[in-house]
Design an enzyme around this catalytic site. Structure first.
Site, PDB file in Angstrom:
ATOM      1  N   ASN A  85      29.485  42.809  50.959  1.00 35.04           N
ATOM      2  CA  ASN A  85      30.613  41.963  52.380  1.00 35.04           C
ATOM      3  C   ASN A  85      31.485  42.706  51.336  1.00 35.04           C
ATOM      4  OD1 ASN A  85      28.710  40.144  53.166  1.00 35.04           O
ATOM      5  ND2 ASN A  85      29.476  38.888  52.201  1.00 35.04           N
ATOM      6  N   HIS A  98      30.426  43.124  45.170  1.00 37.27           N
ATOM      7  CA  HIS A  98      28.719  42.347  44.142  1.00 37.27           C
ATOM      8  C   HIS A  98      28.486  42.659  44.894  1.00 37.27           C
ATOM      9  CE1 HIS A  98      31.790  39.108  46.376  1.00 37.27           C
ATOM     10  NE2 HIS A  98      30.916  38.801  47.321  1.00 37.27           N
TER      11      HIS A  98
HETATM   12  P1  AMP Z   1      31.159  36.968  49.460  1.00 37.80           P
HETATM   13  O1  AMP Z   1      31.232  35.783  49.874  1.00 37.80           O
HETATM   14  O2  AMP Z   1      30.542  37.931  49.995  1.00 37.80           O
HETATM   15  O3  AMP Z   1      33.160  37.152  49.016  1.00 37.80           O
HETATM   16  O4  AMP Z   1      30.946  36.740  47.605  1.00 37.80           O
HETATM   17  C1  AMP Z   1      30.826  35.400  47.014  1.00 37.80           C
HETATM   18  C2  AMP Z   1      30.005  34.429  46.025  1.00 37.80           C
HETATM   19  O5  AMP Z   1      30.578  34.552  45.118  1.00 37.80           O
HETATM   20  C3  AMP Z   1      29.681  33.409  47.564  1.00 37.80           C
HETATM   21  O6  AMP Z   1      28.063  33.603  47.865  1.00 37.80           O
HETATM   22  C4  AMP Z   1      29.869  32.738  46.563  1.00 37.80           C
HETATM   23  O7  AMP Z   1      29.126  31.480  46.114  1.00 37.80           O
HETATM   24  C5  AMP Z   1      30.229  33.166  44.763  1.00 37.80           C
HETATM   25  N1  AMP Z   1      30.737  32.626  43.901  1.00 37.80           N
HETATM   26  C6  AMP Z   1      31.692  32.264  43.399  1.00 37.80           C
HETATM   27  N2  AMP Z   1      31.949  31.601  42.826  1.00 37.80           N
HETATM   28  C7  AMP Z   1      31.078  31.987  41.840  1.00 37.80           C
HETATM   29  C8  AMP Z   1      30.617  31.316  40.201  1.00 37.80           C
HETATM   30  N3  AMP Z   1      31.421  31.011  39.743  1.00 37.80           N
HETATM   31  N4  AMP Z   1      29.648  31.627  40.036  1.00 37.80           N
HETATM   32  C9  AMP Z   1      28.664  32.117  41.131  1.00 37.80           C
HETATM   33  N5  AMP Z   1      28.667  32.291  43.035  1.00 37.80           N
HETATM   34  C10 AMP Z   1      29.923  32.734  43.114  1.00 37.80           C
END
Ligand code: AMP
Ligand code: ZN
Length: 112
Positions: A85, A98
């Site tokens: 995203n 990511h």
């Molecule tokens: P996005 O919305 O594409 O920026 O994805 C960010 C992702 O990071 C989401 O799916 C969250 O659930 C995940 N996320 C946020 N904080 C953490 C964390 N501490 N450990 C693992 N995943 C995380």
């Protein structure tokens, strides 16, 4: 820099790591959207795909290869998806590049 994924890389925030190389790390998403939901990130801080350039983009190839290895390790023989995203309209909430690796069920085919 106040970046939660950089903190995960440094071990300052715990994560469930599933794969790691010199240039990337992969760990379980904290709120999974599918039975298998892994985040694959470069160890170098890149804000998002909008910040890729000729000097830093090689890691994306490594990330896709890692996705393939992880998909095999999690037995996603029936298929899987990789998504990144970008910024607000793309739904990016963490500003460190990511790639979501999703699988383990028949995924929603609606992309947008
Ligand atoms: P996005 O919305 O594409 O920026 O994805 C960010 C992702 O990071 C989401 O799916 C969250 O659930 C995940 N996320 C946020 N904080 C953490 C964390 N501490 N450990 C693992 N995943 C995380
Ligand atoms: Zn970062």
């Amino acid at each position: 820099m106040d970046c939660i994924f950089c903190k995960i890389i440094k071990g300052e925030i715990p994560s469930e790591k599933v794969y790691e190389t010199e240039n990337l790390v992969a760990f379980k998403d904290i709120s999974p959207m599918a039975p298998v939901h892994i985040l694959i990130i470069p160890k170098t801080h890149i804000g998002g795909a909008d910040e890729l350039n000729e000097d830093n983009a090689a890691v994306v190839s490594e990330i896709m290869l890692a996705a393939r290895h992880i998909a095999e390790a999690f037995n996603l023989d029936n298929g899987w998806r990789v998504v990144t995203n970008v910024k607000e309209d793309g739904g990016q909430t963490v500003r460190h590049l990511h790639f979501h690796l999703l699988g383990g069920k028949k995924l929603n085919t609606e992309l947008a």
